[in-house]
Scaffold this motif. Structure first.
Motif, PDB file in Angstrom:
ATOM      1  N   GLU A  94      40.310  53.944  35.902  1.00 46.28           N
ATOM      2  CA  GLU A  94      40.506  53.128  36.753  1.00 46.28           C
ATOM      3  C   GLU A  94      42.009  54.208  37.671  1.00 46.28           C
ATOM      4  OE1 GLU A  94      40.201  49.927  37.371  1.00 46.28           O
ATOM      5  OE2 GLU A  94      38.855  50.527  35.959  1.00 46.28           O
ATOM      6  N   LYS A  95      43.230  54.313  37.217  1.00 47.46           N
ATOM      7  CA  LYS A  95      43.845  55.417  37.732  1.00 47.46           C
ATOM      8  C   LYS A  95      43.141  55.731  39.479  1.00 47.46           C
ATOM      9  CE  LYS A  95      48.359  58.397  37.899  1.00 47.46           C
ATOM     10  NZ  LYS A  95      48.953  58.996  36.809  1.00 47.46           N
ATOM     11  N   LYS A  96      42.509  56.775  38.275  1.00 43.54           N
ATOM     12  CA  LYS A  96      41.660  58.470  39.437  1.00 43.54           C
ATOM     13  C   LYS A  96      40.655  57.039  40.504  1.00 43.54           C
ATOM     14  CE  LYS A  96      38.286  61.977  39.166  1.00 43.54           C
ATOM     15  NZ  LYS A  96      37.153  62.772  38.445  1.00 43.54           N
ATOM     16  N   LYS A  97      40.181  56.288  39.979  1.00 39.05           N
ATOM     17  CA  LYS A  97      39.731  55.571  41.296  1.00 39.05           C
ATOM     18  C   LYS A  97      40.676  55.015  41.885  1.00 39.05           C
ATOM     19  CE  LYS A  97      36.059  53.668  37.944  1.00 39.05           C
ATOM     20  NZ  LYS A  97      34.899  52.898  37.551  1.00 39.05           N
ATOM     21  N   ALA A  98      41.446  54.188  41.409  1.00 37.99           N
ATOM     22  CA  ALA A  98      42.519  53.463  42.685  1.00 37.99           C
ATOM     23  C   ALA A  98      43.031  54.907  43.621  1.00 37.99           C
ATOM     24  CB  ALA A  98      43.621  53.162  42.249  1.00 37.99           C
ATOM     25  N   GLU A  99      43.625  56.431  43.522  1.00 36.99           N
ATOM     26  CA  GLU A  99      43.757  57.260  43.694  1.00 36.99           C
ATOM     27  C   GLU A  99      43.053  57.674  45.090  1.00 36.99           C
ATOM     28  OE1 GLU A  99      44.800  60.118  40.846  1.00 36.99           O
ATOM     29  OE2 GLU A  99      46.916  59.402  40.562  1.00 36.99           O
ATOM     30  N   GLU A 100      41.579  58.176  44.598  1.00 31.51           N
ATOM     31  CA  GLU A 100      40.327  58.253  45.293  1.00 31.51           C
ATOM     32  C   GLU A 100      40.161  57.290  46.363  1.00 31.51           C
ATOM     33  OE1 GLU A 100      37.105  59.412  42.816  1.00 31.51           O
ATOM     34  OE2 GLU A 100      38.015  60.703  42.310  1.00 31.51           O
ATOM     35  N   SER A 101      40.544  56.270  46.237  1.00 31.66           N
ATOM     36  CA  SER A 101      40.008  54.950  47.257  1.00 31.66           C
ATOM     37  C   SER A 101      41.273  54.259  48.677  1.00 31.66           C
ATOM     38  CB  SER A 101      39.283  53.920  46.498  1.00 31.66           C
ATOM     39  OG  SER A 101      40.486  53.313  45.961  1.00 31.66           O
ATOM     40  N   GLY A 102      42.086  55.693  47.891  1.00 36.20           N
ATOM     41  CA  GLY A 102      43.451  54.764  48.709  1.00 36.20           C
ATOM     42  C   GLY A 102      43.933  53.353  48.336  1.00 36.20           C
ATOM     43  N   TRP A 103      43.903  52.932  47.002  1.00 37.24           N
ATOM     44  CA  TRP A 103      44.261  51.625  46.887  1.00 37.24           C
ATOM     45  C   TRP A 103      45.648  51.711  46.730  1.00 37.24           C
ATOM     46  CZ3 TRP A 103      46.402  49.860  42.401  1.00 37.24           C
ATOM     47  CH2 TRP A 103      46.710  48.013  41.764  1.00 37.24           C
ATOM     48  N   PHE A 104      45.909  52.507  45.960  1.00 40.30           N
ATOM     49  CA  PHE A 104      48.244  52.934  45.893  1.00 40.30           C
ATOM     50  C   PHE A 104      48.371  52.646  47.233  1.00 40.30           C
ATOM     51  CE2 PHE A 104      46.655  54.724  42.080  1.00 40.30           C
ATOM     52  CZ  PHE A 104      47.725  54.100  40.966  1.00 40.30           C
ATOM     53  N   LYS A 105      47.985  53.318  48.035  1.00 38.23           N
ATOM     54  CA  LYS A 105      48.883  53.855  49.037  1.00 38.23           C
ATOM     55  C   LYS A 105      48.535  52.004  49.809  1.00 38.23           C
ATOM     56  CE  LYS A 105      47.736  57.885  50.698  1.00 38.23           C
ATOM     57  NZ  LYS A 105      47.133  59.657  51.565  1.00 38.23           N
ATOM     58  N   GLN A 106      47.432  51.304  49.745  1.00 42.15           N
ATOM     59  CA  GLN A 106      47.312  50.025  50.440  1.00 42.15           C
ATOM     60  C   GLN A 106      48.404  48.955  49.426  1.00 42.15           C
ATOM     61  OE1 GLN A 106      43.659  48.639  49.772  1.00 42.15           O
ATOM     62  NE2 GLN A 106      43.722  46.926  51.350  1.00 42.15           N
ATOM     63  N   ILE A 107      48.485  49.306  48.513  1.00 40.77           N
ATOM     64  CA  ILE A 107      49.225  47.950  47.425  1.00 40.77           C
ATOM     65  C   ILE A 107      50.553  48.280  48.383  1.00 40.77           C
ATOM     66  CG2 ILE A 107      49.753  47.375  44.840  1.00 40.77           C
ATOM     67  CD1 ILE A 107      47.921  46.272  46.405  1.00 40.77           C
ATOM     68  N   ASP A 108      51.310  49.939  47.874  1.00 39.27           N
ATOM     69  CA  ASP A 108      52.608  50.018  48.636  1.00 39.27           C
ATOM     70  C   ASP A 108      52.536  49.860  49.232  1.00 39.27           C
ATOM     71  OD1 ASP A 108      52.639  51.611  46.567  1.00 39.27           O
ATOM     72  OD2 ASP A 108      52.149  53.489  47.088  1.00 39.27           O
ATOM     73  N   GLY A 109      51.463  49.758  50.777  1.00 34.49           N
ATOM     74  CA  GLY A 109      52.449  49.303  51.624  1.00 34.49           C
ATOM     75  C   GLY A 109      51.653  47.552  52.365  1.00 34.49           C
ATOM     76  N   TYR A 110      51.206  46.711  51.709  1.00 33.42           N
ATOM     77  CA  TYR A 110      52.080  45.544  50.937  1.00 33.42           C
ATOM     78  C   TYR A 110      53.063  45.275  50.660  1.00 33.42           C
ATOM     79  CZ  TYR A 110      46.846  44.715  51.566  1.00 33.42           C
ATOM     80  OH  TYR A 110      45.582  44.856  51.832  1.00 33.42           O
ATOM     81  N   ILE A 111      53.831  46.328  49.419  1.00 32.20           N
ATOM     82  CA  ILE A 111      55.039  45.609  48.906  1.00 32.20           C
ATOM     83  C   ILE A 111      55.841  46.053  50.376  1.00 32.20           C
ATOM     84  CG2 ILE A 111      56.625  46.915  47.851  1.00 32.20           C
ATOM     85  CD1 ILE A 111      53.744  47.330  45.205  1.00 32.20           C
ATOM     86  N   ASN A 112      55.822  47.459  50.231  1.00 32.45           N
ATOM     87  CA  ASN A 112      57.040  47.678  52.028  1.00 32.45           C
ATOM     88  C   ASN A 112      56.975  46.439  52.727  1.00 32.45           C
ATOM     89  OD1 ASN A 112      57.335  50.225  50.913  1.00 32.45           O
ATOM     90  ND2 ASN A 112      56.045  50.739  51.762  1.00 32.45           N
ATOM     91  N   GLU A 113      55.596  46.043  53.272  1.00 33.93           N
ATOM     92  CA  GLU A 113      55.602  44.961  54.181  1.00 33.93           C
ATOM     93  C   GLU A 113      56.869  43.248  53.837  1.00 33.93           C
ATOM     94  OE1 GLU A 113      51.406  43.726  55.021  1.00 33.93           O
ATOM     95  OE2 GLU A 113      51.043  45.451  56.424  1.00 33.93           O
ATOM     96  N   SER A 114      56.366  43.653  52.400  1.00 36.41           N
ATOM     97  CA  SER A 114      56.867  42.226  52.150  1.00 36.41           C
ATOM     98  C   SER A 114      58.473  42.607  51.264  1.00 36.41           C
ATOM     99  CB  SER A 114      56.659  42.001  50.628  1.00 36.41           C
ATOM    100  OG  SER A 114      55.266  41.515  50.891  1.00 36.41           O
ATOM    101  N   LYS A 115      58.655  43.394  50.959  1.00 39.33           N
ATOM    102  CA  LYS A 115      60.345  43.687  51.508  1.00 39.33           C
ATOM    103  C   LYS A 115      61.019  43.790  53.117  1.00 39.33           C
ATOM    104  CE  LYS A 115      59.991  46.850  47.059  1.00 39.33           C
ATOM    105  NZ  LYS A 115      60.387  47.840  46.729  1.00 39.33           N
ATOM    106  N   ALA A 116      59.852  44.283  53.909  1.00 39.42           N
ATOM    107  CA  ALA A 116      60.878  44.051  55.255  1.00 39.42           C
ATOM    108  C   ALA A 116      60.759  42.130  55.670  1.00 39.42           C
ATOM    109  CB  ALA A 116      59.420  45.022  56.094  1.00 39.42           C
TER     110      ALA A 116
END
Length: 130
Positions: A94-116
């Protein structure tokens, strides 16, 4: 007479058995408030949906009664996203799929927006107290 009734009973039994077998779904089409399921045997089933699936309401953010309620929601939301990241990281496939699809970047973006947004609300609340 018995043979006719027996034949009629068997026919009804076979017909009801044939209709109760599960059909194999070929395609499902959503169109506004209608769901059409087409089966491989050529039949289809049309179902009306009370609320359209693709409505603009689905893309709107939740409405909050107070800023504190929004803060609580954002903290919970971030917690859920962090938990999901941990879950994905624990499974190598799952980690490999998520890294290839950019899922982690997308989730980090949601987290950063929420923190802001949390910082904005906290700043707003501090300025109101003064």
């Amino acid at each position: 007479m018995k043979n006719v009734l027996l034949l009629l009973g068997m026919t009804v039994g076979l017909l009801s058995f044939a209709q109760n077998q599960e059909k194999e779904i070929d395609t499902v089409i959503y169109s506004n408030n209608q769901k059409t399921t087409k089966y491989t045997d050529g039949s289809q089933y049309i179902e009306l949906i009370k609320k359209p699936i693709y409505s603009t309401e689905a893309n709107q953010k939740p409405k909050f009664k107070s800023k504190q309620e929004e803060l609580n929601y954002l903290h919970t939301y971030i917690g859920h996203l962090e938990k999901k990241k941990e879950h994905i990281n624990s499974n190598p496939e799952e980690k490999k799929k998520a890294e290839e699809s950019g899922w982690f970047k997308q989730i980090d973006g949601y987290i950063n927006e929420s923190k802001a947004r949390i910082e904005e609300i906290e700043t707003l609340l501090k300025s109101k107290k003064q």
